[in-house]
Design an enzyme around this catalytic site. Structure first.
Site, PDB file in Angstrom:
ATOM      1  N   TYR A 191       3.678  21.959  36.363  1.00 20.86           N
ATOM      2  CA  TYR A 191       5.045  21.440  36.399  1.00 20.86           C
ATOM      3  C   TYR A 191       5.541  21.246  34.979  1.00 20.86           C
ATOM      4  O   TYR A 191       5.341  20.215  34.363  1.00 20.86           O
ATOM      5  CB  TYR A 191       5.082  20.124  37.172  1.00 20.86           C
ATOM      6  CG  TYR A 191       6.470  19.544  37.379  1.00 20.86           C
ATOM      7  CD1 TYR A 191       7.523  20.341  37.819  1.00 20.86           C
ATOM      8  CD2 TYR A 191       6.733  18.199  37.164  1.00 20.86           C
ATOM      9  CE1 TYR A 191       8.787  19.813  38.026  1.00 20.86           C
ATOM     10  CE2 TYR A 191       7.996  17.652  37.365  1.00 20.86           C
ATOM     11  CZ  TYR A 191       9.019  18.468  37.802  1.00 20.86           C
ATOM     12  OH  TYR A 191      10.274  17.934  38.012  1.00 20.86           O
ATOM     13  N   TYR A 217      12.974  27.275  40.881  1.00 19.29           N
ATOM     14  CA  TYR A 217      12.586  25.895  40.602  1.00 19.29           C
ATOM     15  C   TYR A 217      12.168  25.234  41.917  1.00 19.29           C
ATOM     16  O   TYR A 217      12.916  25.216  42.887  1.00 19.29           O
ATOM     17  CB  TYR A 217      13.771  25.146  39.999  1.00 19.29           C
ATOM     18  CG  TYR A 217      13.394  23.873  39.293  1.00 19.29           C
ATOM     19  CD1 TYR A 217      13.097  23.884  37.938  1.00 19.29           C
ATOM     20  CD2 TYR A 217      13.326  22.663  39.971  1.00 19.29           C
ATOM     21  CE1 TYR A 217      12.755  22.723  37.271  1.00 19.29           C
ATOM     22  CE2 TYR A 217      12.983  21.498  39.309  1.00 19.29           C
ATOM     23  CZ  TYR A 217      12.696  21.530  37.960  1.00 19.29           C
ATOM     24  OH  TYR A 217      12.358  20.373  37.307  1.00 19.29           O
TER      25      TYR A 217
END
Lengths: 390, 139
Positions: free
Chosen positions: A339, A289
């Site tokens: 994203y 992440y």
């Protein structure tokens, strides 16, 4: 002894919409991703009996997604929220469900549509011009703490002040990931960047430039989880769910823990690897992440790829990029590709696990994925592999 | 709309949070503290994060602390910041064991370092309200 969940579940379907400035509703995008994933898995909609739902900053989805999808015979249905750790969490609950007979095919879906035509990119994340509210909360905006960028920038600054981590080292993460993005036709930003261009990109909150921060994207991704047995009969090569865990804490109010430089990822990763009966040294690629460059650095340290404080040196030689020793965020990640919160690392891991990553295909024996939410507060880890447990 | 016309962003203390702002107007930093176990807390809570007690009281804090971390705000997202950039963002660990998100003032941005000793200072808002900020301790 082999953990009963090691390889019990597998990813059998992946659906990805177009991502970026796609001005469609989150519900519409989520629905498309689910239909794409069903088709990818080679199952009929009537075989989908589980649905886990997560949405992003604009909260465009809720439990009622199943109505839009016309699903009448579900055995599992939950709306979940663990911020950036949600996608990894959904995979985990889905794996446990299919392994224990609660459901056969569980769709895990994320969608969000924070980009609005004519509005600046970060508007949804910085709260636009809405300030005020409760008096103590209003102090946050008044001091300049708007959205997540200030807290992560300060976390990076503490790492720099304590350990001598440099701006070049943070920049190298952005440069390496952009190089990967050039090999991914789905990536929003594919033009290569140099360290010099990184330094020239506008400041947001020092030490962060714009290029330290993730993109904002509209879109949706759905992953279908089924049992290992069923996945072997599927349309796609199975990607086995070998290990998983979570770790959560808060950083609000108290001076302990040292929350800027240590996240709950260490606990999560070690337990996920133990479930997979694997060691960190066996990991062949990382999908981490990367809401910010610093998130990658601190996760590599928390996971134990290097000592605490040595993340800067670990990444500065291009180790994470194409041709590097530890391919990381091979799709370009949230910084350069798209994203979709925790679905960004998970989706790339599935593509890599299937061996379908084309030019950017990397050694996929053991893939570790992280999901992070809040200011390093909510963490999930998932270990994936094309090989089932031995 | 100019800053003076739009003051919707100004803090509007409630009965719960008024002690914080009243203290600031008296030149003090006042935080919540558990009357049972002594754990300090911020922002507002009804129950102690440590022992679970509901005996939470407001107490004057020392106003001293060390800089946990810092950043330099280079973009204005808030009406108050438009003519004031750059602003030093700071997290301050006050001696009572609470980490506050605040601003550091009276300092050159290049001189700011993690671990520096800081003390509370105060800034005025357009409506006459006062808020605490921090500044380096000059020996």
């Amino acid at each position: 002894m082999n953990h009963p969940m090691n390889g019990a579940g597998a990813v059998s379907g992946l659906g990805m919409t177009e991502m970026g400035r796609v001005y469609r509703s989150a519900i519409d995008l989520a629905s498309e991703a689910v239909y794409l994933a069903i088709d990818d898995a080679g199952i009929d909609k009537s075989e989908l009996d589980g649905l886990l739902i997560n949405t992003g900053i604009t909260r465009g989805l809720d439990l009622h997604l199943h109505v839009a999808l016309g699903l009448q015979e579900l055995n599992l249905l939950t709306f979940m929220q663990g911020y950036g750790s949600s996608a990894g969490q959904m995979i985990q609950y889905a794996a446990m469900a299919v392994a224990n007979g609660l459901a056969k095919n569980v769709a895990c879906v994320f969608a969000d549509a924070p980009l609005v035509d004519g509005q600046r990119t970060g508007a949804s994340y910085s709260g636009g011009r809405r300030f005020g509210g409760d008096a103590l909360s209003s102090l946050h905006g008044l001091y300049g703490f708007t959205g997540a960028i200030p807290m992560f920038a300060m976390a990076a600054q503490r790492h720099m002040d304590l350990f001598g981590t440099t701006r070049d080292q943070l920049g190298q993460i952005a440069v390496s990931q952009r190089a990967w993005a050039g090999l991914n036709e789905r990536a929003t930003k594919r033009e290569p960047i140099t360290l010099s261009e990184y330094h020239d990109s506008p400041w947001v909150v020092e030490p962060f430039h714009v290029l330290d921060c993730c993109l904002v994207s509209n879109g949706a991704i759905c992953v279908i989880v089924t049992s290992a047995e069923q996945a072997r009969d599927g349309r796609q090569p199975p990607v086995y769910i070998r290990g998983f865990a979570q770790g959560h804490r808060h950083d609000t109010g108290q001076t302990v823990p040292d929350s800027a430089i240590r996240g709950p990822g260490s606990r999560s990763a070690s337990r996920a690897l133990a479930m997979a009966n694997a060691s960190l040294g066996e990991v062949t690629q990382c999908q981490l992440y990367d809401c910010y460059t610093y998130t990658v650095l601190v996760t590599l340290e928390d996971y134990g790829f290097c000592e605490k404080g040595e993340g800067g040196a670990f990444v500065e030689d291009g180790r994470l990029g194409p041709g590097g020793a530890l391919p990381t965020n091979t799709g370009g990640g949230e910084l350069s590709s798209y994203y979709m919160w925790g679905m960004t690392p998970i989706s790339e891991a599935v593509i890599q696990g299937r061996g379908q990553a084309g030019e950017r295909q990397s050694s996929n024996d053991l893939i570790i994925c992280s999901g992070n939410g809040g200011m390093l507060n909510y963490h999930s880890t998932v270990v994936l592999s094309p090989e089932t447990a031995s | 709309m100019s800053q003076s016309e739009d003051e919707s962003w100004l803090p509007k203390p409630s009965s719960r949070t008024a002690p914080f702002f009243e203290a600031a107007s008296e030149g003090k930093l006042r935080l919540q503290c558990c009357d049972d176990c002594g754990t300090w807390t911020f922002p507002y809570r009804e129950r102690c994060q440590h022992c679970g007690s509901r005996s939470i009281v407001w107490r004057d804090a020392s106003g001293r602390g060390t800089l946990y971390s810092h950043g330099l705000l280079r973009r204005a997202y808030h009406p108050r910041h438009e003519d004031r950039l750059p602003i030093v963002l700071a997290q301050v660990d006050v001696t009572e064991g609470v980490r506050l998100s605040t601003n550091l003032v009276d300092v050159e941005p290049g001189a700011v370092k993690v671990g520096m000793e800081v003390e509370v200072a105060f800034e005025s808002l357009p409506d006459g309200g006062i808020i605490p900020v921090f500044r380096p301790v000059i020996d």
